[in-house]
Design a protein around this motif. Sequence first.
Motif, short mmCIF file in Angstrom:
data_model
loop_
_atom_site.label_atom_id
_atom_site.label_comp_id
_atom_site.label_asym_id
_atom_site.label_seq_id
_atom_site.Cartn_x
_atom_site.Cartn_y
_atom_site.Cartn_z
N MET A 289 0.83 -1.20 0.00
CA MET A 289 0.00 0.00 0.00
C MET A 289 0.86 1.26 0.00
O MET A 289 0.53 2.25 -0.65
N THR B 227 2.05 2.52 -3.38
CA THR B 227 1.09 3.20 -4.27
C THR B 227 1.07 4.71 -4.05
O THR B 227 0.42 5.43 -4.79
N THR C 259 -5.79 2.79 -0.88
CA THR C 259 -4.47 2.19 -1.09
C THR C 259 -4.54 0.67 -1.08
O THR C 259 -3.78 0.01 -1.79
#
Length: 413
Positions: free
Chosen positions: A216, A219, A342
């Motif tokens: 996550m 990103t 995310t």
Amino acid sequence: MAENVEQKPRNHVEQPSGPSHSMEAEDDVSAAQASADRTAPEAGDDGLDDELPDIVDLVMEMGRVPDEPRAEAPSPLPTVGSPRLPAHLEQLAGRARDYIEAASSSNTRRAYASDWKHFSSWCRRQGVEPLPPDPQTVGLYITACASGTVTGDKKPNSVSTIERRLSSLSWNYAQRGQPLDRKDRHIATVMVGIRNKHAAPPRQKEAVLPEDLIAMLETLDRGSLRGLRDRTMLLLGFAGGLRRSEIVGLDCGRDQTEDSSGWVEILDKGMLVTLRGKTGWREVEVGRGSSDTTCPVVALQTWLKFARIIHGPLFRRVTGQGKSVGSERLNDQEVARLVKRTALAAGVRGDLPEGQRGKLFAGHSLRSGLASSAEVDERFVQKQLGHASAEMTRKYQRRRDRFRVNLTKASGL
């Protein structure tokens, strides 16, 4: 180190409690609907509806029993300037209102007001009066909630939502000096039947595990202020096992803002987070990570440096096309949106359809992730999360090895 831990409130007739905001309802909290004709979110939802307008200050009409049903939750004290109070007590009344408002969170007060509005609107449509409290009317109302006939959408409320609405009504009636008898058979017996017929297992948010969190983080744009801020919130929320309201409520230091829920102190080996919870203050130690890329302390220092924040709220809105930082504190709903956005972008739980995945992640996913992945004695996880019991902590351990203790083999089979 002394630590206060949260305890889930129990509803009593004498002292009715409001909606619970622990676990999924906070953070789960979180939630109230935007209007009288909309049903409230289920107990597993995180956050209030984005379109819910600001509720008029719930303590501004103290002691007022309205002629018409209103959304505002009353308070037992008269308004400043009211002829009921001598002039020399007006200042004390104002201070008392401040304390009354501080007795509950803004989310709780919004839920009180929204549930009362929901009930009052139903009463108007049925041609009955919400005041004084009538157990038979309330029993019919929760029946309508369970059968999906309160509004035109035909969508039944969950048992947890109905229990929250009932708690809200009890609180609202008590503030009007007209307590509701929840033990009356018209309410108690109907509620037992609703639980027996409609109760379902709790819907829990998916835990974000360390490998998920790292994906996550990838990103996010490390070269932008928004990316630095979001990276810090994810790492701090996970490592501290914090609720979303606790994350956005932090200040750089002690006693810096009135709406603060705590502050941070950066030390050599980590940071000390001091939090004001439901039952008092507690301290959370967040150690440094094994590398700078996953260290919450390094992330926080980097964000504060480039955002040029030295005082006040830690996490603020990034404005001016991402080139400047505002002064206002972030809303806690932003944490839930960040986790969901995310997690989907990183492909977490990619084995599931996207529509289903979107409902799995929210602010509590970080808190559950720490509880599920920390390979330490359970009591340390319990302390970090501020739980009163190990049983509560186990509810947060979603994707752990459930069969690590095999009683079948242990018994000799």
